[in-house]
Every structure is written in C-alpha cells, then in structure tokens.
Write an enzyme that holds these catalytic residues in place. Structure first.
Site, PDB file in Angstrom:
ATOM      1  N   ASP A  39       0.837  -1.197   0.000  1.00  0.00           N
ATOM      2  CA  ASP A  39       0.000   0.000   0.000  1.00  0.00           C
ATOM      3  C   ASP A  39       0.874   1.251   0.000  1.00  0.00           C
ATOM      4  O   ASP A  39       0.648   2.186  -0.768  1.00  0.00           O
ATOM      5  CB  ASP A  39      -0.929  -0.013   1.212  1.00  0.00           C
ATOM      6  CG  ASP A  39      -1.755   1.253   1.348  1.00  0.00           C
ATOM      7  OD1 ASP A  39      -2.488   1.593   0.398  1.00  0.00           O
ATOM      8  OD2 ASP A  39      -1.664   1.910   2.403  1.00  0.00           O
ATOM      9  N   GLY A  40       1.892   1.248   0.836  1.00  0.00           N
ATOM     10  CA  GLY A  40       2.780   2.408   0.926  1.00  0.00           C
ATOM     11  C   GLY A  40       3.559   2.649  -0.349  1.00  0.00           C
ATOM     12  O   GLY A  40       3.667   3.788  -0.821  1.00  0.00           O
TER      13      GLY A  40
END
Length: 152
Positions: A39-40
């Site tokens: 996600d990051g």
C-alpha cells in the site's frame, strides 16, 4: 546512491543497505504485512506520478491521487493485469486476496476490498524482492487498463 561501485537494484535494496537490514525470506511474511508495505509503495508511485505532472496545490494533488489509491480502483487495476501475472505473482495476489483482514475499507465492497488487498500484497512482494521495475510495469499496465494513464 552507490555503495562500493555497485548500483542497488531497488529502493528497498538501498534502504536495506543504508540501514543494515538483514535479508528475510519473503515466504515468512504474512499476506497482510505484504499488503501493508505494498500500500505504501503503491501510494509513493502514484504520488510521484501526480507530482511529476507539475506543481499544483495540495488539494489538487489529493484529488488526482485519491481516486487511484482507493480499493475500487486497485480492484479494477488488478482485474486489468491479472492475465499478465507470473504463477508466483498470482500466488502472492491470491494470498493477499484471501487473507482475513480485521478491517474493511470505507466505501468499498467486500470483493473490491479483497482484490485491492491482493493487489497491495503483490506490490509488497515485488518491492521486497527487489523487482521494482516489474512493479512499475504492472502499475502502468493497470493504469492503462482502467484508462487512468492519461489522468496522472
């Protein structure tokens, strides 16, 4: 930044070298840990694309970014790239998709949320295995697949 004349293969490789992080077997990571880092890194790629198109207000940056990082868009991107995945990539996607998450995204169906978690796990797997070029290729293919490549 180069170390001993060798160019690192990826951002993670550079971080690992700089902070002296030992290698860990990727198979020991839970699918949700892969999704967390995925996600990051996916957010970083999308934000880099948006910022790369010019200096605009933070509100405009958020507007251009937010629709691409939500679960529904990630789910659609995953559908667009699924046929291009290697067997190993598909396995990591399925592990993430099938993981039992304690939370649920706002404004997302359960199916979208699960596919998005699988997408993020795939991104995490590629990042942590120093396959950043492949990660970028799949993000680009996904953006093209949902018609968002011109939007960023």
């Amino acid at each position: 930044m180069e170390h001993n004349g060798e160019k690192p293969e990826s951002i993670f490789s550079e971080i690992r070298q700089y902070f002296q992080i030992q290698n860990v077997d990727i198979r020991t990571y839970s699918p949700l840990a892969l999704a967390y880092i995925g996600d990051g890194i996916y957010n970083l790629v999308i934000r880099s694309l948006v910022v790369g198109h010019g200096n605009v207000s933070p509100g405009q940056l958020h507007h251009h970014t937010s629709h691409l990082v939500k679960a529904h868009s990630q789910s659609e991107m995953m559908e667009a790239i699924q046929a291009e995945l290697t067997e190993e990539e598909a396995d990591y996607y399925r592990r993430g998709r099938n993981a039992k998450s304690p939370t649920m995204a706002k404004n997302a169906t359960m199916a979208d949320y699960r596919r998005a978690t699988g997408f993020e796990a795939l991104m995490g797997y590629l990042y942590l295995t120093d396959q950043f070029e492949r990660l970028l290729y799949l993000v680009n293919a996904g953006l093209r697949g949902i018609g968002a490549d011109e939007a960023v």
